[in-house]
Design a protein around this motif. Structure first.
Motif, PDB file in Angstrom:
ATOM      1  N   PHE A  52       0.840  -1.189   0.000  1.00  0.00           N
ATOM      2  CA  PHE A  52       0.000   0.000   0.000  1.00  0.00           C
ATOM      3  C   PHE A  52       0.878   1.243   0.000  1.00  0.00           C
ATOM      4  CE2 PHE A  52       0.420  -1.561   4.313  1.00  0.00           C
ATOM      5  CZ  PHE A  52       0.686  -0.455   5.095  1.00  0.00           C
ATOM      6  N   ARG A  53       0.277   2.347  -0.416  1.00  0.00           N
ATOM      7  CA  ARG A  53       0.994   3.621  -0.465  1.00  0.00           C
ATOM      8  C   ARG A  53       0.318   4.589   0.492  1.00  0.00           C
ATOM      9  NH1 ARG A  53       4.411   6.471  -4.031  1.00  0.00           N
ATOM     10  NH2 ARG A  53       4.062   8.714  -4.001  1.00  0.00           N
ATOM     11  N   LEU A  54       1.131   5.304   1.242  1.00  0.00           N
ATOM     12  CA  LEU A  54       0.637   6.328   2.161  1.00  0.00           C
ATOM     13  C   LEU A  54       1.158   7.679   1.723  1.00  0.00           C
ATOM     14  CD1 LEU A  54       1.282   4.618   5.622  1.00  0.00           C
ATOM     15  CD2 LEU A  54      -0.833   4.660   4.301  1.00  0.00           C
ATOM     16  N   GLU A  55       0.296   8.683   1.780  1.00  0.00           N
ATOM     17  CA  GLU A  55       0.712  10.049   1.472  1.00  0.00           C
ATOM     18  C   GLU A  55       0.213  10.961   2.578  1.00  0.00           C
ATOM     19  OE1 GLU A  55       0.120  11.461  -2.497  1.00  0.00           O
ATOM     20  OE2 GLU A  55       0.562   9.488  -3.351  1.00  0.00           O
ATOM     21  N   GLN A  56       1.075  11.895   2.954  1.00  0.00           N
ATOM     22  CA  GLN A  56       0.738  12.831   4.010  1.00  0.00           C
ATOM     23  C   GLN A  56       0.116  14.076   3.379  1.00  0.00           C
ATOM     24  OE1 GLN A  56       4.071  14.099   6.395  1.00  0.00           O
ATOM     25  NE2 GLN A  56       2.842  13.927   8.248  1.00  0.00           N
ATOM     26  N   GLY A  57      -1.072  14.430   3.854  1.00  0.00           N
ATOM     27  CA  GLY A  57      -1.787  15.570   3.295  1.00  0.00           C
ATOM     28  C   GLY A  57      -1.334  16.882   3.916  1.00  0.00           C
ATOM     29  N   PRO A  58      -1.907  17.990   3.434  1.00  0.00           N
ATOM     30  CA  PRO A  58      -1.554  19.299   3.974  1.00  0.00           C
ATOM     31  C   PRO A  58      -1.925  19.444   5.453  1.00  0.00           C
ATOM     32  CG  PRO A  58      -3.176  19.502   2.189  1.00  0.00           C
ATOM     33  CD  PRO A  58      -2.840  18.070   2.325  1.00  0.00           C
ATOM     34  N   ASP A  59      -2.855  18.604   5.927  1.00  0.00           N
ATOM     35  CA  ASP A  59      -3.240  18.626   7.342  1.00  0.00           C
ATOM     36  C   ASP A  59      -2.345  17.717   8.190  1.00  0.00           C
ATOM     37  OD1 ASP A  59      -4.071  16.191   6.379  1.00  0.00           O
ATOM     38  OD2 ASP A  59      -6.135  16.359   7.102  1.00  0.00           O
ATOM     39  N   HIS A  60      -1.275  17.184   7.592  1.00  0.00           N
ATOM     40  CA  HIS A  60      -0.280  16.320   8.236  1.00  0.00           C
ATOM     41  C   HIS A  60      -0.828  14.945   8.616  1.00  0.00           C
ATOM     42  CE1 HIS A  60       2.570  19.587   8.292  1.00  0.00           C
ATOM     43  NE2 HIS A  60       1.639  20.360   8.802  1.00  0.00           N
ATOM     44  N   ARG A  61      -1.988  14.576   8.101  1.00  0.00           N
ATOM     45  CA  ARG A  61      -2.532  13.239   8.342  1.00  0.00           C
ATOM     46  C   ARG A  61      -2.141  12.325   7.195  1.00  0.00           C
ATOM     47  NH1 ARG A  61      -8.494  13.637   8.636  1.00  0.00           N
ATOM     48  NH2 ARG A  61      -8.277  11.393   8.780  1.00  0.00           N
ATOM     49  N   TRP A  62      -1.851  11.074   7.545  1.00  0.00           N
ATOM     50  CA  TRP A  62      -1.501  10.086   6.534  1.00  0.00           C
ATOM     51  C   TRP A  62      -2.784   9.473   5.994  1.00  0.00           C
ATOM     52  CZ3 TRP A  62       3.282   9.500   4.668  1.00  0.00           C
ATOM     53  CH2 TRP A  62       4.354   9.977   5.430  1.00  0.00           C
ATOM     54  N   ARG A  63      -2.796   9.243   4.677  1.00  0.00           N
ATOM     55  CA  ARG A  63      -3.927   8.590   4.030  1.00  0.00           C
ATOM     56  C   ARG A  63      -3.403   7.543   3.058  1.00  0.00           C
ATOM     57  NH1 ARG A  63      -5.378  13.775   4.741  1.00  0.00           N
ATOM     58  NH2 ARG A  63      -7.357  14.163   5.769  1.00  0.00           N
ATOM     59  N   CYS A  64      -4.141   6.473   2.942  1.00  0.00           N
ATOM     60  CA  CYS A  64      -3.796   5.402   2.013  1.00  0.00           C
ATOM     61  C   CYS A  64      -4.281   5.821   0.627  1.00  0.00           C
ATOM     62  CB  CYS A  64      -4.487   4.114   2.458  1.00  0.00           C
ATOM     63  SG  CYS A  64      -4.131   2.711   1.409  1.00  0.00           S
ATOM     64  N   THR A  65      -3.385   5.763  -0.362  1.00  0.00           N
ATOM     65  CA  THR A  65      -3.754   6.165  -1.721  1.00  0.00           C
ATOM     66  C   THR A  65      -3.750   4.995  -2.700  1.00  0.00           C
ATOM     67  OG1 THR A  65      -1.472   6.804  -2.202  1.00  0.00           O
ATOM     68  CG2 THR A  65      -2.957   8.534  -1.408  1.00  0.00           C
ATOM     69  N   ALA A  66      -3.288   3.824  -2.284  1.00  0.00           N
ATOM     70  CA  ALA A  66      -3.313   2.622  -3.126  1.00  0.00           C
ATOM     71  C   ALA A  66      -3.145   1.398  -2.238  1.00  0.00           C
ATOM     72  CB  ALA A  66      -2.197   2.665  -4.169  1.00  0.00           C
ATOM     73  N   VAL A  67      -3.774   0.309  -2.639  1.00  0.00           N
ATOM     74  CA  VAL A  67      -3.639  -0.947  -1.882  1.00  0.00           C
ATOM     75  C   VAL A  67      -3.736  -2.120  -2.845  1.00  0.00           C
ATOM     76  CG1 VAL A  67      -6.109  -1.032  -1.311  1.00  0.00           C
ATOM     77  CG2 VAL A  67      -4.482  -2.271   0.102  1.00  0.00           C
ATOM     78  N   GLU A  68      -2.884  -3.114  -2.638  1.00  0.00           N
ATOM     79  CA  GLU A  68      -2.875  -4.330  -3.457  1.00  0.00           C
ATOM     80  C   GLU A  68      -2.559  -5.523  -2.578  1.00  0.00           C
ATOM     81  OE1 GLU A  68      -0.171  -4.230  -6.723  1.00  0.00           O
ATOM     82  OE2 GLU A  68      -0.924  -2.335  -7.490  1.00  0.00           O
ATOM     83  N   LEU A  69      -3.058  -6.681  -2.988  1.00  0.00           N
ATOM     84  CA  LEU A  69      -2.710  -7.942  -2.324  1.00  0.00           C
ATOM     85  C   LEU A  69      -2.025  -8.832  -3.332  1.00  0.00           C
ATOM     86  CD1 LEU A  69      -5.749  -9.034  -0.154  1.00  0.00           C
ATOM     87  CD2 LEU A  69      -3.479  -8.433   0.606  1.00  0.00           C
ATOM     88  N   GLY A  70      -1.059  -9.616  -2.832  1.00  0.00           N
ATOM     89  CA  GLY A  70      -0.396 -10.582  -3.688  1.00  0.00           C
ATOM     90  C   GLY A  70      -1.386 -11.670  -4.074  1.00  0.00           C
ATOM     91  N   PRO A  71      -1.081 -12.428  -5.103  1.00  0.00           N
ATOM     92  CA  PRO A  71      -2.013 -13.476  -5.534  1.00  0.00           C
ATOM     93  C   PRO A  71      -2.221 -14.503  -4.432  1.00  0.00           C
ATOM     94  CG  PRO A  71       0.096 -13.715  -6.638  1.00  0.00           C
ATOM     95  CD  PRO A  71       0.147 -12.444  -5.851  1.00  0.00           C
ATOM     96  N   ARG A  72      -3.405 -15.055  -4.437  1.00  0.00           N
ATOM     97  CA  ARG A  72      -3.744 -16.088  -3.456  1.00  0.00           C
ATOM     98  C   ARG A  72      -2.805 -17.277  -3.669  1.00  0.00           C
ATOM     99  NH1 ARG A  72      -8.068 -15.956  -0.600  1.00  0.00           N
ATOM    100  NH2 ARG A  72      -8.515 -17.711   0.723  1.00  0.00           N
ATOM    101  N   PRO A  73      -2.192 -17.779  -2.597  1.00  0.00           N
ATOM    102  CA  PRO A  73      -1.261 -18.894  -2.773  1.00  0.00           C
ATOM    103  C   PRO A  73      -1.992 -20.144  -3.261  1.00  0.00           C
ATOM    104  CG  PRO A  73      -1.654 -18.460  -0.441  1.00  0.00           C
ATOM    105  CD  PRO A  73      -2.360 -17.397  -1.215  1.00  0.00           C
TER     106      PRO A  73
END
Length: 161
Positions: A134-155
């Motif tokens: 996943f990717r986290l980005e810090q906004g102008p309010d200094h809070r972190w937000r998730c901007t992308a999420v992925e899961l690896g393939p099911r084993p």
């Protein structure tokens, strides 16, 4: 900068450690002055280490993808397409298990620029390991937000002979 760490207790930064008796002495060995006579000096306040945003979001995403929390619980913690991606992933229930509850094993991250983190986590449920990114980005309010999420393939489950 690449950084890989195991889950564990964070040690406070040396600059944030509680003061020692030696620290409370003034130059020359004289004890510190107490501005109010008859009052005991205040006890040092213990420093509590704040959890890293990588750990917080890994736990939050795991709670949603394992079905312990609803997807809308992450609405204010996401930005861009991440909420839609998370909703699609959660719909399939990829980390729901019947046996052992999934846990975050290890977390690592890469800092592509200031205010952005690209994170990976190893998720364990019993004998199975899954990868989550996943990717986290810090906004102008200094809070972190998730901007992308992925899961690896099911084993693939291979039958034992």
């Amino acid at each position: 900068m690449n950084k890989v760490m195991s889950r564990g207790t964070a040690r406070p930064h040396p600059r944030h450690r509680p003061p020692t008796r030696q620290d409370s002495r003034r130059p020359g060995g004289a004890p510190p002055r107490n501005p109010v006579r008859g009052r005991a000096a205040a006890a040092p306040v213990p420093v509590v280490a704040r959890p890293r945003p990588t750990d917080v979001f890994a736990d939050r995403l795991l709670a949603v993808l394992s079905g312990r929390r609803p997807v809308h619980w992450m609405l204010r913690h996401t930005a861009g397409r991440a909420y839609d991606e998370l909703a699609l992933l959660a719909e399939r229930g990829p980390l729901r298990t019947r046996g052992a509850r999934p846990v975050v094993r290890d977390i690592g991250y890469y800092v592509p620029r200031a205010g952005a983190l690209e994170v990976f986590a190893r998720i364990a449920a019993g004998n199975h390991l899954r990868a989550m990114a996943f990717r986290l980005e810090q906004g102008p309010d200094h809070r972190w937000r998730c901007t992308a999420v992925e899961l690896g393939p099911r084993p693939h489950h291979t039958p034992e002979l």
